[in-house]
Design a protein around this motif. Structure first.
Motif, short mmCIF file in Angstrom:
data_model
loop_
_atom_site.label_atom_id
_atom_site.label_comp_id
_atom_site.label_asym_id
_atom_site.label_seq_id
_atom_site.Cartn_x
_atom_site.Cartn_y
_atom_site.Cartn_z
N PHE A 1 0.80 -1.21 0.00
CA PHE A 1 0.00 0.00 0.00
C PHE A 1 0.84 1.27 0.00
N HIS A 2 1.92 1.29 0.79
CA HIS A 2 2.67 2.52 1.00
C HIS A 2 3.77 2.70 -0.05
N ASP A 3 4.04 3.95 -0.36
CA ASP A 3 5.14 4.31 -1.26
C ASP A 3 6.44 4.48 -0.49
N ILE A 4 6.33 4.79 0.79
CA ILE A 4 7.50 4.99 1.65
C ILE A 4 7.22 4.30 2.97
N LEU A 5 8.16 3.49 3.45
CA LEU A 5 7.99 2.74 4.69
C LEU A 5 9.16 3.03 5.64
N ILE A 6 8.86 3.18 6.92
CA ILE A 6 9.88 3.36 7.95
C ILE A 6 9.64 2.30 9.03
N PHE A 7 10.55 1.33 9.13
CA PHE A 7 10.42 0.22 10.08
C PHE A 7 11.28 0.47 11.32
N ASN A 8 10.87 -0.17 12.42
CA ASN A 8 11.76 -0.30 13.58
C ASN A 8 11.33 -1.52 14.38
N THR A 9 12.25 -2.07 15.13
CA THR A 9 11.95 -3.08 16.14
C THR A 9 13.14 -3.14 17.08
N GLY A 10 12.96 -3.77 18.24
CA GLY A 10 14.10 -3.94 19.14
C GLY A 10 13.75 -3.86 20.62
N HIS A 11 12.91 -2.90 21.00
CA HIS A 11 12.66 -2.70 22.43
C HIS A 11 12.03 -3.92 23.10
N TRP A 12 11.11 -4.55 22.42
CA TRP A 12 10.42 -5.69 23.04
C TRP A 12 11.28 -6.95 23.04
N TRP A 13 12.32 -6.98 22.22
CA TRP A 13 13.20 -8.15 22.20
C TRP A 13 14.08 -8.18 23.44
N TRP A 14 14.31 -7.04 24.04
CA TRP A 14 15.12 -6.96 25.26
C TRP A 14 14.22 -6.52 26.41
N ALA A 15 13.10 -7.21 26.57
CA ALA A 15 12.12 -6.81 27.57
C ALA A 15 11.73 -8.01 28.44
N PRO A 16 12.60 -8.39 29.39
CA PRO A 16 12.28 -9.55 30.23
C PRO A 16 11.03 -9.37 31.06
N SER A 17 10.61 -8.11 31.29
CA SER A 17 9.38 -7.89 32.05
C SER A 17 8.15 -8.31 31.25
N LYS A 18 8.29 -8.34 29.91
CA LYS A 18 7.17 -8.76 29.06
C LYS A 18 7.32 -10.22 28.64
N PHE A 19 8.55 -10.63 28.39
CA PHE A 19 8.81 -12.02 27.99
C PHE A 19 9.79 -12.62 29.00
N ASP A 20 9.28 -12.95 30.16
CA ASP A 20 10.13 -13.52 31.21
C ASP A 20 10.74 -14.83 30.72
N PRO A 21 12.06 -14.95 30.73
CA PRO A 21 12.70 -16.15 30.18
C PRO A 21 12.33 -17.45 30.89
N VAL A 22 11.77 -17.36 32.09
CA VAL A 22 11.37 -18.57 32.83
C VAL A 22 9.85 -18.72 32.84
N LYS A 23 9.14 -17.66 33.23
CA LYS A 23 7.69 -17.77 33.39
C LYS A 23 6.93 -17.65 32.07
N SER A 24 7.40 -16.79 31.17
CA SER A 24 6.69 -16.60 29.90
C SER A 24 7.68 -16.33 28.78
N PRO A 25 8.47 -17.33 28.43
CA PRO A 25 9.53 -17.13 27.43
C PRO A 25 8.98 -17.01 26.01
N MET A 26 9.78 -16.45 25.13
CA MET A 26 9.48 -16.52 23.70
C MET A 26 9.71 -17.96 23.25
N ILE A 27 8.74 -18.49 22.52
CA ILE A 27 8.84 -19.85 21.98
C ILE A 27 8.72 -19.73 20.47
#
Length: 415
Positions: free
Chosen positions: A232-258
């Motif tokens: 759809f877009h003629d110009i795109l601006i992407f970002n990612t990163g903050h949630w990949w280093w967010a153990p409070s959201k993806f706890d490596p023991v209680k709620s890990p990324m699978i």
């Protein structure tokens, strides 16, 4: 003594050399005073200035916009502000003027000055004319929304005929009707699709490895909020990163990324930083296949956080009222010295590796932003903790857009 000698010898000095000497001395004094006046800045920002002889016109092939310093300009700009606290799209927690942050009005008085060129504020009227009949999409987490809102508010000040709508699954979007220019924000935290995962009562390979719950991340499937954006877009601006280093959201023991690929769990399971590499690889390929002809794609580097004395949930704060010194930046962000906020530079290593040779234009905002520990909402953000991640508006993301549009003009009109 000097006066008496001058009178004693006046008649002995030829007139022409004397006049020449006086003229030369006058010119020298005028130039010295002029140079002193033009380079004078407040004492607290003298370390952030460069000599004027280093400045030259921007050259997209040779100018490193990330190498520079913040210059303080206390004098009011004769031009109207690009926007103010009345812009309704500003998220309440980022409106530092309305929230009475003590230095909110000072934030717009700092200008980023690249060492070997210049980065002028972009002209919103010129931008609207140049990019009429264009669709621009910001794809990423809330830091890309920060940037999207800055651009919207700047354009809204000069073109009030706006229609609100959400194209191609966007979280929010607007069309400037007189120019048929659409800008939209597509929210996605990881770029890849993810959601809650729980163990199956009948068992399986993950269950046999001891997994009970977590977040399923499909590394080869884009999140639905932006899957249609490249077409759809003629110009795109992407970002990612903050949630990949967010153990409070993806706890490596209680709620890990699978991690899953082709609808099957990746075995053995991989750590998040490897998952990020795999997601970036797949998303780069996906965008390339879906991109509309002639579209331009950017990837914005990581926006730095400025928590000091602990992380966001450990009493960390950002109470500074002026930009950091260069040595303070290194204390916080240096990988070599294991700085307390190394996340930004770590993420960038993954981005550079994944995007090499991909045709993405890198929008490098990391280093210029590392200095600005003063520009976060902090306690004025209305949260139970200091917001040292997002940015005040108006503020530093206005400079990100100056950089974005400078690059865009270089790509579109100077190739």
């Amino acid at each position: 003594m000097a006066t008496r000698d001058h009178h004693n010898y006046t008649k002995k000095v030829p007139l022409f050399p004397l006049l020449s000497l006086l003229c030369f001395t006058s010119v020298f004094l005028i130039l010295s005073l002029s140079r002193k006046t033009s380079s004078s800045t407040p004492s607290h920002s003298n370390h952030l200035t460069f000599a004027s002889h280093q400045t030259r016109s921007p050259d997209p092939k040779s100018c490193d916009y990330s190498d520079g310093a913040w210059i303080y300009n206390p004098d009011p700009d004769p031009k109207p502000a690009r926007y103010d606290a009345t812009c309704k799209e500003i998220f309440k927690g980022w409106n530092c003027i309305s929230n009475n942050k003590s230095n909110a009005l000072e934030l717009t008085k700092w200008r980023w000055k690249p060492r070997l060129c210049d980065l002028p504020p972009f002209d919103p009227v010129s931008f609207l004319h140049k990019f009429r009949d264009t669709n621009i999409g910001f794809v990423g987490d809330s830091l890309n929304r920060n940037m999207f809102v800055s651009l919207f508010c700047t354009l809204k000040r000069v073109s009030g005929e706006v229609k609100k709508w959400r194209p191609a699954g966007a979280d929010r979007g607007f069309t400037f009707l007189h120019y048929n220019l659409t800008i939209a924000y597509h929210r996605t935290n990881l770029l890849a699709r993810y959601g809650r995962w729980s163990a199956n009562a009948n068992g399986g390979v993950l269950e046999s490895l001891g997994y009970r719950e977590g977040f399923r991340v499909d590394i080869d499937v884009p999140e639905g909020t932006w899957a249609e954006a490249p077409a759809f877009h003629d110009i795109l601006i992407f970002n990612t990163g903050h949630w990949w280093w967010a153990p409070s959201k993806f706890d490596p023991v209680k709620s890990p990324m699978i991690f899953f690929e082709k609808d099957q769990p990746v075995i053995p399971q991989i750590p998040p930083h490897v998952g990020l590499d795999m997601v970036l690889k797949h998303m780069v390929l996906f965008v390339e296949k879906q991109l509309r002809p002639g579209a331009i794609k950017f990837f914005r580097t990581q926006s730095p956080r400025h928590f000091e004395g602990g992380d966001w949930d450990q009493g960390g704060s950002c109470q500074r009222l002026q930009p950091l010194l260069a040595e303070q930046v290194e204390e916080l962000f240096s990988l070599k010295n294991n700085g307390t906020n190394v996340e930004a530079r770590l993420v960038n290593q993954h981005l550079y590796k994944a995007l090499k040779g991909s045709g993405y234009h890198i929008l490098d905002i990391t280093h210029m932003s590392e200095f600005r520990a003063d520009a976060h909402p902090s306690t004025s953000g209305g949260k139970k903790h200091d917001d040292c991640m997002h940015w005040c508006l108006p503020g530093i993301t206005d400079t990100w857009n100056d950089l974005f549009i400078e690059h865009l003009n270089n790509i579109k009109f100077r190739d």
